[in-house]
Structure formats: structure tokens, C-alpha cells
Scaffold this motif. Structure first.
Motif, PDB file in Angstrom:
ATOM      1  N   GLY A   1      28.011  13.262  17.457  1.00  0.00           N
ATOM      2  CA  GLY A   1      29.024  13.256  18.508  1.00  0.00           C
ATOM      3  C   GLY A   1      30.000  14.411  18.431  1.00  0.00           C
ATOM      4  N   THR A   2      29.643  15.482  17.728  1.00  0.00           N
ATOM      5  CA  THR A   2      30.566  16.604  17.558  1.00  0.00           C
ATOM      6  C   THR A   2      30.363  17.722  18.575  1.00  0.00           C
ATOM      7  N   SER A   3      29.290  17.635  19.371  1.00  0.00           N
ATOM      8  CA  SER A   3      29.079  18.636  20.416  1.00  0.00           C
ATOM      9  C   SER A   3      28.184  18.062  21.507  1.00  0.00           C
ATOM     10  N   VAL A   4      28.301  18.653  22.674  1.00  0.00           N
ATOM     11  CA  VAL A   4      27.439  18.302  23.799  1.00  0.00           C
ATOM     12  C   VAL A   4      26.955  19.604  24.416  1.00  0.00           C
ATOM     13  N   SER A   5      25.664  19.622  24.776  1.00  0.00           N
ATOM     14  CA  SER A   5      25.070  20.828  25.346  1.00  0.00           C
ATOM     15  C   SER A   5      24.610  20.558  26.766  1.00  0.00           C
ATOM     16  N   PHE A   6      24.770  21.552  27.609  1.00  0.00           N
ATOM     17  CA  PHE A   6      24.381  21.467  29.016  1.00  0.00           C
ATOM     18  C   PHE A   6      23.413  22.603  29.317  1.00  0.00           C
ATOM     19  N   SER A   7      22.375  22.316  30.108  1.00  0.00           N
ATOM     20  CA  SER A   7      21.496  23.378  30.594  1.00  0.00           C
ATOM     21  C   SER A   7      20.969  22.990  31.969  1.00  0.00           C
ATOM     22  N   VAL A   8      20.513  23.990  32.693  1.00  0.00           N
ATOM     23  CA  VAL A   8      19.968  23.799  34.034  1.00  0.00           C
ATOM     24  C   VAL A   8      18.596  24.462  34.081  1.00  0.00           C
TER      25      VAL A   8
ATOM     26  N   THR B   1      41.764  11.462  27.736  1.00  0.00           N
ATOM     27  CA  THR B   1      43.059  11.992  28.138  1.00  0.00           C
ATOM     28  C   THR B   1      42.922  13.333  28.835  1.00  0.00           C
ATOM     29  N   THR B   2      42.192  14.229  28.211  1.00  0.00           N
ATOM     30  CA  THR B   2      42.081  15.598  28.705  1.00  0.00           C
ATOM     31  C   THR B   2      40.645  15.914  29.088  1.00  0.00           C
ATOM     32  N   ALA B   3      40.476  16.482  30.271  1.00  0.00           N
ATOM     33  CA  ALA B   3      39.160  16.924  30.728  1.00  0.00           C
ATOM     34  C   ALA B   3      39.121  18.443  30.676  1.00  0.00           C
ATOM     35  N   SER B   4      37.952  18.992  30.361  1.00  0.00           N
ATOM     36  CA  SER B   4      37.805  20.444  30.383  1.00  0.00           C
ATOM     37  C   SER B   4      36.386  20.812  30.772  1.00  0.00           C
ATOM     38  N   ALA B   5      36.274  21.920  31.494  1.00  0.00           N
ATOM     39  CA  ALA B   5      34.979  22.401  31.957  1.00  0.00           C
ATOM     40  C   ALA B   5      34.450  23.471  31.021  1.00  0.00           C
ATOM     41  N   SER B   6      33.132  23.538  30.939  1.00  0.00           N
ATOM     42  CA  SER B   6      32.480  24.580  30.151  1.00  0.00           C
ATOM     43  C   SER B   6      32.448  25.870  30.957  1.00  0.00           C
ATOM     44  N   ALA B   7      31.957  26.898  30.327  1.00  0.00           N
ATOM     45  CA  ALA B   7      31.627  28.113  31.058  1.00  0.00           C
ATOM     46  C   ALA B   7      30.522  27.758  32.048  1.00  0.00           C
ATOM     47  N   GLN B   8      30.308  28.602  33.041  1.00  0.00           N
ATOM     48  CA  GLN B   8      29.247  28.330  34.005  1.00  0.00           C
ATOM     49  C   GLN B   8      27.904  28.247  33.292  1.00  0.00           C
ATOM     50  N   VAL B   9      27.167  27.177  33.568  1.00  0.00           N
ATOM     51  CA  VAL B   9      25.856  26.974  32.965  1.00  0.00           C
ATOM     52  C   VAL B   9      24.791  27.722  33.770  1.00  0.00           C
ATOM     53  N   ALA B  10      24.892  27.652  35.087  1.00  0.00           N
ATOM     54  CA  ALA B  10      23.941  28.349  35.961  1.00  0.00           C
ATOM     55  C   ALA B  10      24.542  28.469  37.353  1.00  0.00           C
TER      56      ALA B  10
ATOM     57  N   ASP C   1      34.483  26.156  40.802  1.00  0.00           N
ATOM     58  CA  ASP C   1      33.469  27.066  40.313  1.00  0.00           C
ATOM     59  C   ASP C   1      32.333  27.095  41.313  1.00  0.00           C
ATOM     60  N   SER C   2      31.659  28.198  41.416  1.00  0.00           N
ATOM     61  CA  SER C   2      30.546  28.309  42.355  1.00  0.00           C
ATOM     62  C   SER C   2      29.206  27.981  41.700  1.00  0.00           C
ATOM     63  N   GLY C   3      29.234  27.551  40.450  1.00  0.00           N
ATOM     64  CA  GLY C   3      27.999  27.223  39.751  1.00  0.00           C
ATOM     65  C   GLY C   3      28.103  25.903  39.024  1.00  0.00           C
ATOM     66  N   TRP C   4      27.021  25.525  38.338  1.00  0.00           N
ATOM     67  CA  TRP C   4      26.992  24.308  37.538  1.00  0.00           C
ATOM     68  C   TRP C   4      27.849  24.506  36.293  1.00  0.00           C
ATOM     69  N   VAL C   5      28.698  23.541  36.004  1.00  0.00           N
ATOM     70  CA  VAL C   5      29.489  23.544  34.781  1.00  0.00           C
ATOM     71  C   VAL C   5      29.365  22.175  34.129  1.00  0.00           C
ATOM     72  N   GLY C   6      29.513  22.134  32.807  1.00  0.00           N
ATOM     73  CA  GLY C   6      29.554  20.865  32.094  1.00  0.00           C
ATOM     74  C   GLY C   6      31.009  20.439  31.971  1.00  0.00           C
ATOM     75  N   LEU C   7      31.241  19.166  32.017  1.00  0.00           N
ATOM     76  CA  LEU C   7      32.607  18.644  31.927  1.00  0.00           C
ATOM     77  C   LEU C   7      32.663  17.599  30.824  1.00  0.00           C
ATOM     78  N   THR C   8      33.651  17.713  29.945  1.00  0.00           N
ATOM     79  CA  THR C   8      33.867  16.700  28.914  1.00  0.00           C
ATOM     80  C   THR C   8      35.282  16.154  29.070  1.00  0.00           C
ATOM     81  N   ARG C   9      35.446  14.901  28.658  1.00  0.00           N
ATOM     82  CA  ARG C   9      36.762  14.257  28.747  1.00  0.00           C
ATOM     83  C   ARG C   9      36.903  13.295  27.585  1.00  0.00           C
ATOM     84  N   ASP C  10      37.983  13.417  26.846  1.00  0.00           N
ATOM     85  CA  ASP C  10      38.206  12.575  25.667  1.00  0.00           C
ATOM     86  C   ASP C  10      39.033  11.333  25.969  1.00  0.00           C
TER      87      ASP C  10
END
Length: 95
Positions: free
Chosen positions: A42-49, A15-24, A4-13
Motif C-alpha cells: 500500500g505504499t504506491s499506486v501505478s497508473f497506465s493507459v 483528507t487531501t486529493a492529488s493528481a499525478s502527472a499526465q499518464v497519457a 488536464d487535457s489527458g488521463w491523470v491518476g488521482l489519489t486521496r488519503d
């Protein structure tokens, strides 16, 4: 996880990692304030720039009992020299 060309949030449980939509977008010679906020349940995580748009993820989150730590990485896919200056980190626990 995904290029990605921008900042993304990444979560991993664990086993599986996944990226968020571009944050900025990322711009040359720009300072960034990265914010990661986990809900008390612990049901959500938020990312901002820089206090901008908040992107929230609810998938591939670790269990509420898992010890967490922030990790910042820069992946150079352009094949040219890059500089990454890290000046400080601040953690606040509680509401």
C-alpha cells in the motif's frame, strides 16, 4: 483536482486529493485500457493507459486497511457535448 487535457491518476488519503502527472493524452474516437495497480504494502499506486508509460504516486494514499474502489469520471471543460461509453471492468486480486 486540476484541469488536464489527458488521463491523470488521482489519489486521496481521506483528507487531501492529488493528481499525478499526465499518464497519457486523450484522442477523439479512441478506446482506452486504464490500469491501476496498488502495491501489496500500500505504499504506491501505478497508473497506465493502453499498456504505455507507467506513472507512480506515493503521496496522499489511503491507509492499507481502507477498502478501495476505482472511480472513473469525465469532466467537460469545453462547454460542448461529450459521449462517454463504458464497456467493462476487470479486477484481479493478488500478484
Amino acid at each position: 483536482v486540476v484541469p488536464d487535457s489527458g488521463w491523470v491518476g488521482l489519489t486521496r488519503d481521506g483528507t487531501t486529493a492529488s493528481a499525478s502527472a499526465q499518464v497519457a493524452a486523450i484522442a477523439v474516437d479512441t478506446r482506452y485500457r486504464l490500469t491501476i495497480q496498488v502495491t501489496g504494502t500500500g505504499t504506491s499506486v501505478s497508473f497506465s493507459v493502453n499498456g504505455g508509460t507507467v506513472v507512480t504516486k506515493t503521496t496522499n494514499l489511503p491507509a492499507i486497511t481502507t477498502n478501495l474502489f476505482p472511480w472513473f469520471g469525465v469532466f467537460n471543460t469545453a462547454g460542448v457535448a461529450r459521449v462517454w461509453n463504458f464497456s467493462r471492468a476487470h479486477c484481479r486480486y493478488g500478484s
